[in-house]
Design a protein around this motif. Structure first.
Motif, PDB file in Angstrom:
ATOM      1  N   SER A  34       0.829  -1.213   0.000  1.00 17.64           N
ATOM      2  CA  SER A  34       0.000   0.000   0.000  1.00 17.64           C
ATOM      3  C   SER A  34       0.855   1.251   0.000  1.00 17.64           C
ATOM      4  O   SER A  34       0.570   2.222  -0.707  1.00 17.64           O
ATOM      5  CB  SER A  34      -0.924   0.003   1.227  1.00 17.64           C
ATOM      6  N   GLU A  35       1.947   1.219   0.782  1.00 16.96           N
ATOM      7  CA  GLU A  35       2.851   2.377   0.837  1.00 16.96           C
ATOM      8  C   GLU A  35       3.535   2.596  -0.514  1.00 16.96           C
ATOM      9  O   GLU A  35       3.611   3.725  -1.013  1.00 16.96           O
ATOM     10  CB  GLU A  35       3.895   2.152   1.929  1.00 16.96           C
ATOM     11  N   ARG A  36       4.021   1.498  -1.124  1.00 21.32           N
ATOM     12  CA  ARG A  36       4.697   1.610  -2.425  1.00 21.32           C
ATOM     13  C   ARG A  36       3.720   2.089  -3.508  1.00 21.32           C
ATOM     14  O   ARG A  36       4.083   2.877  -4.382  1.00 21.32           O
ATOM     15  CB  ARG A  36       5.273   0.248  -2.822  1.00 21.32           C
ATOM     16  N   LYS A  37       2.474   1.626  -3.447  1.00 22.00           N
ATOM     17  CA  LYS A  37       1.484   2.022  -4.432  1.00 22.00           C
ATOM     18  C   LYS A  37       1.162   3.504  -4.319  1.00 22.00           C
ATOM     19  O   LYS A  37       1.011   4.215  -5.321  1.00 22.00           O
ATOM     20  CB  LYS A  37       0.219   1.188  -4.259  1.00 22.00           C
ATOM     21  N   SER A  38       1.068   3.997  -3.083  1.00 21.19           N
ATOM     22  CA  SER A  38       0.816   5.414  -2.862  1.00 21.19           C
ATOM     23  C   SER A  38       1.984   6.254  -3.377  1.00 21.19           C
ATOM     24  O   SER A  38       1.786   7.289  -4.026  1.00 21.19           O
ATOM     25  CB  SER A  38       0.585   5.671  -1.378  1.00 21.19           C
ATOM     26  N   THR A  39       3.204   5.808  -3.112  1.00 22.31           N
ATOM     27  CA  THR A  39       4.389   6.521  -3.593  1.00 22.31           C
ATOM     28  C   THR A  39       4.452   6.503  -5.117  1.00 22.31           C
ATOM     29  O   THR A  39       4.853   7.474  -5.748  1.00 22.31           O
ATOM     30  CB  THR A  39       5.669   5.887  -3.015  1.00 22.31           C
ATOM     31  N   GLU A  40       4.018   5.397  -5.734  1.00 23.79           N
ATOM     32  CA  GLU A  40       4.002   5.294  -7.189  1.00 23.79           C
ATOM     33  C   GLU A  40       3.045   6.321  -7.796  1.00 23.79           C
ATOM     34  O   GLU A  40       3.348   6.951  -8.812  1.00 23.79           O
ATOM     35  CB  GLU A  40       3.589   3.890  -7.617  1.00 23.79           C
TER      36      GLU A  40
ATOM     37  N   ALA B 150       4.720   9.665  -7.710  1.00 21.62           N
ATOM     38  CA  ALA B 150       5.782   9.727  -8.711  1.00 21.62           C
ATOM     39  C   ALA B 150       5.201   9.858 -10.112  1.00 21.62           C
ATOM     40  O   ALA B 150       5.720  10.599 -10.951  1.00 21.62           O
ATOM     41  CB  ALA B 150       6.659   8.478  -8.622  1.00 21.62           C
ATOM     42  N   GLU B 151       4.071   9.157 -10.376  1.00 22.05           N
ATOM     43  CA  GLU B 151       3.419   9.251 -11.680  1.00 22.05           C
ATOM     44  C   GLU B 151       2.923  10.666 -11.943  1.00 22.05           C
ATOM     45  O   GLU B 151       3.107  11.212 -13.034  1.00 22.05           O
ATOM     46  CB  GLU B 151       2.255   8.267 -11.752  1.00 22.05           C
ATOM     47  N   SER B 152       2.293  11.285 -10.945  1.00 18.04           N
ATOM     48  CA  SER B 152       1.798  12.654 -11.100  1.00 18.04           C
ATOM     49  C   SER B 152       2.946  13.608 -11.397  1.00 18.04           C
ATOM     50  O   SER B 152       2.822  14.503 -12.248  1.00 18.04           O
ATOM     51  CB  SER B 152       1.072  13.095  -9.831  1.00 18.04           C
ATOM     52  N   GLU B 153       4.081  13.410 -10.733  1.00 15.33           N
ATOM     53  CA  GLU B 153       5.230  14.289 -10.942  1.00 15.33           C
ATOM     54  C   GLU B 153       5.820  14.116 -12.335  1.00 15.33           C
ATOM     55  O   GLU B 153       6.138  15.098 -13.014  1.00 15.33           O
ATOM     56  CB  GLU B 153       6.292  14.002  -9.874  1.00 15.33           C
ATOM     57  N   VAL B 154       5.948  12.852 -12.786  1.00 14.38           N
ATOM     58  CA  VAL B 154       6.498  12.580 -14.112  1.00 14.38           C
ATOM     59  C   VAL B 154       5.575  13.142 -15.189  1.00 14.38           C
ATOM     60  O   VAL B 154       6.021  13.811 -16.128  1.00 14.38           O
ATOM     61  CB  VAL B 154       6.715  11.067 -14.315  1.00 14.38           C
ATOM     62  N   PHE B 155       4.267  12.898 -15.067  1.00 12.67           N
ATOM     63  CA  PHE B 155       3.310  13.370 -16.057  1.00 12.67           C
ATOM     64  C   PHE B 155       3.279  14.892 -16.117  1.00 12.67           C
ATOM     65  O   PHE B 155       3.129  15.490 -17.182  1.00 12.67           O
ATOM     66  CB  PHE B 155       1.916  12.832 -15.743  1.00 12.67           C
ATOM     67  N   GLU B 156       3.415  15.528 -14.958  1.00 11.64           N
ATOM     68  CA  GLU B 156       3.395  16.988 -14.922  1.00 11.64           C
ATOM     69  C   GLU B 156       4.591  17.580 -15.651  1.00 11.64           C
ATOM     70  O   GLU B 156       4.485  18.580 -16.352  1.00 11.64           O
ATOM     71  CB  GLU B 156       3.379  17.463 -13.472  1.00 11.64           C
ATOM     72  N   LYS B 157       5.750  16.955 -15.501  1.00 12.21           N
ATOM     73  CA  LYS B 157       6.963  17.487 -16.131  1.00 12.21           C
ATOM     74  C   LYS B 157       7.040  17.119 -17.613  1.00 12.21           C
ATOM     75  O   LYS B 157       7.561  17.878 -18.427  1.00 12.21           O
ATOM     76  CB  LYS B 157       8.208  16.971 -15.390  1.00 12.21           C
ATOM     77  N   TRP B 158       6.568  15.950 -17.973  1.00 13.82           N
ATOM     78  CA  TRP B 158       6.645  15.506 -19.365  1.00 13.82           C
ATOM     79  C   TRP B 158       5.534  16.138 -20.202  1.00 13.82           C
ATOM     80  O   TRP B 158       5.764  16.624 -21.295  1.00 13.82           O
ATOM     81  CB  TRP B 158       6.545  13.976 -19.414  1.00 13.82           C
TER      82      TRP B 158
ATOM     83  N   LYS C 290      11.786   6.236 -16.182  1.00 18.84           N
ATOM     84  CA  LYS C 290      12.005   5.673 -14.852  1.00 18.84           C
ATOM     85  C   LYS C 290      12.070   6.784 -13.813  1.00 18.84           C
ATOM     86  O   LYS C 290      12.627   7.851 -14.060  1.00 18.84           O
ATOM     87  CB  LYS C 290      13.308   4.868 -14.820  1.00 18.84           C
ATOM     88  N   ARG C 291      11.460   6.513 -12.671  1.00 14.09           N
ATOM     89  CA  ARG C 291      11.523   7.430 -11.532  1.00 14.09           C
ATOM     90  C   ARG C 291      11.757   6.583 -10.293  1.00 14.09           C
ATOM     91  O   ARG C 291      10.832   5.966  -9.772  1.00 14.09           O
ATOM     92  CB  ARG C 291      10.207   8.207 -11.416  1.00 14.09           C
TER      93      ARG C 291
ATOM     94  N   ILE D  83      12.299   3.459  -8.440  1.00 15.44           N
ATOM     95  CA  ILE D  83      12.050   2.048  -8.757  1.00 15.44           C
ATOM     96  C   ILE D  83      10.827   1.878  -9.657  1.00 15.44           C
ATOM     97  O   ILE D  83      10.421   0.759  -9.937  1.00 15.44           O
ATOM     98  CB  ILE D  83      11.854   1.227  -7.457  1.00 15.44           C
ATOM     99  N   TYR D  84      10.261   2.996 -10.129  1.00 12.44           N
ATOM    100  CA  TYR D  84       9.013   2.940 -10.880  1.00 12.44           C
ATOM    101  C   TYR D  84       9.244   3.219 -12.365  1.00 12.44           C
ATOM    102  O   TYR D  84      10.127   3.981 -12.743  1.00 12.44           O
ATOM    103  CB  TYR D  84       8.007   3.950 -10.329  1.00 12.44           C
ATOM    104  N   ASP D  85       8.401   2.593 -13.202  1.00  9.51           N
ATOM    105  CA  ASP D  85       8.426   2.800 -14.652  1.00  9.51           C
ATOM    106  C   ASP D  85       7.087   3.372 -15.100  1.00  9.51           C
ATOM    107  O   ASP D  85       6.032   2.914 -14.640  1.00  9.51           O
ATOM    108  CB  ASP D  85       8.669   1.480 -15.398  1.00  9.51           C
ATOM    109  N   PHE D  86       7.146   4.351 -16.035  1.00 11.18           N
ATOM    110  CA  PHE D  86       5.922   4.965 -16.539  1.00 11.18           C
ATOM    111  C   PHE D  86       5.981   5.059 -18.062  1.00 11.18           C
ATOM    112  O   PHE D  86       7.027   5.361 -18.640  1.00 11.18           O
ATOM    113  CB  PHE D  86       5.731   6.364 -15.944  1.00 11.18           C
TER     114      PHE D  86
END
Length: 276
Positions: free
Chosen positions: A8-14, A17-25, A72-73, A75-78
């Motif tokens: 649950s913690e890793r999913k929340s962090t993911e 991280a997804e919101s941050e990557v999408f915002e910048k890209w 990659k962000r 340990i996560y891939d988007f």
């Protein structure tokens, strides 16, 4: 339980991280138009107010190849995408358009062609529009319909002639790639290297083919399939609800991601322990 809390913690962090990557890209993109924006004025309470009418194209054809890549962000891939869409079609106004709209003082010399794109940060090159054989440089548009625009001469369109347009729209995005069916007839043809597309929106593709190397999909939407006419008020775009319900496209994401799979495995582990 410890493992479930960790997932649950890793999913929340993911998600963060997804919101941050999408915002910048550049996040999800919806291609709207092009449309003609015509300003007019009329007197209300002894004051002259300025408004705008939006004229949708007679024919709108969209073609493009969508290339996906992995970012990659930690340990996560988007999954994100890049494309250069070819937009072609025709504009045609009803004859005596200005007389059909009584009481309006038109400014046809300051008309605009607007292409809606919510995330201009995703543009990868300058955009030029070819309208009636003349090339125009497009700039940022900040009205109710945000995107790119240029001023055009409507003399030929007012004469009842059909005027061709074309442009190439190079941009990047993430998640959804959507289209608004603004043509009297709208056709969209997409190819991509994404092997796990999720077709979404108000209309599913008329034809689609998904293989191990990618997908190909084609849509055809008519004006009678949607709930709004070919001539709109500018306020139509203020809340973007009506045409939002009619948009269609594809979601380019991994359908079942690792933390969802792990969560399912833990639930089965609970069941096995209880049965034992």
């Amino acid at each position: 339980l410890l493992l479930k809390n960790l997932v649950s913690e890793r999913k929340s962090t993911e998600s963060l991280a997804e919101s941050e990557v999408f915002e910048k890209w550049a996040g999800p993109q919806t291609v709207i138009g092009p449309v003609i924006k015509i300003y007019y004025s009329e007197e209300k309470n002894n004051k002259k107010e300025t408004y705008a009418k939006i004229v949708l194209p007679e024919q709108l054809d969209v073609k493009g190849d969508v290339e996906t890549k992995l970012l990659k962000r930690g340990i996560y891939d988007f999954t994100v995408y890049e494309t250069a869409l070819d937009l072609t079609g025709q504009f045609k106004l009803p004859k005596d358009f200005e007389k059909m709209q009584d009481g309006h003082e038109w400014c046809f010399e300051k008309a605009k062609i607007v292409v809606g794109l919510p995330n201009l940060r995703g543009l990868t090159d300058n955009v030029t529009l070819k309208f009636g054989g003349i090339t125009y440089d497009m700039v940022a548009e900040t009205g109710n319909l945000k995107g790119l625009s240029c001023e055009v001469d409507l003399s030929r369109v007012l004469a009842g002639e059909t005027v061709d347009f074309s442009l190439v729209l190079p941009f990047k995005g993430a998640g959804d790639l959507m289209f608004a069916p603004f043509g009297q007839t709208t056709t969209v043809s997409l190819t991509s290297d994404c092997t796990t597309p999720s077709f979404t929106g108000y209309y599913l593709p008329d034809e689609r083919q998904v293989t191990d190397t990618g997908f190909q999909a084609e849509w055809k939407v008519l004006a009678i399939n949607r709930d709004y006419p070919q001539v709109l008020n500018d306020s139509f775009f203020e809340y973007r609800t009506e045409f939002g319900y009619s948009s269609f496209g594809v979601e380019l994401k991994v359908p079942v991601e690792q933390y969802l799979q792990t969560d399912r495995a833990i639930k089965y582990a609970f069941l096995i322990i209880l049965l034992t």
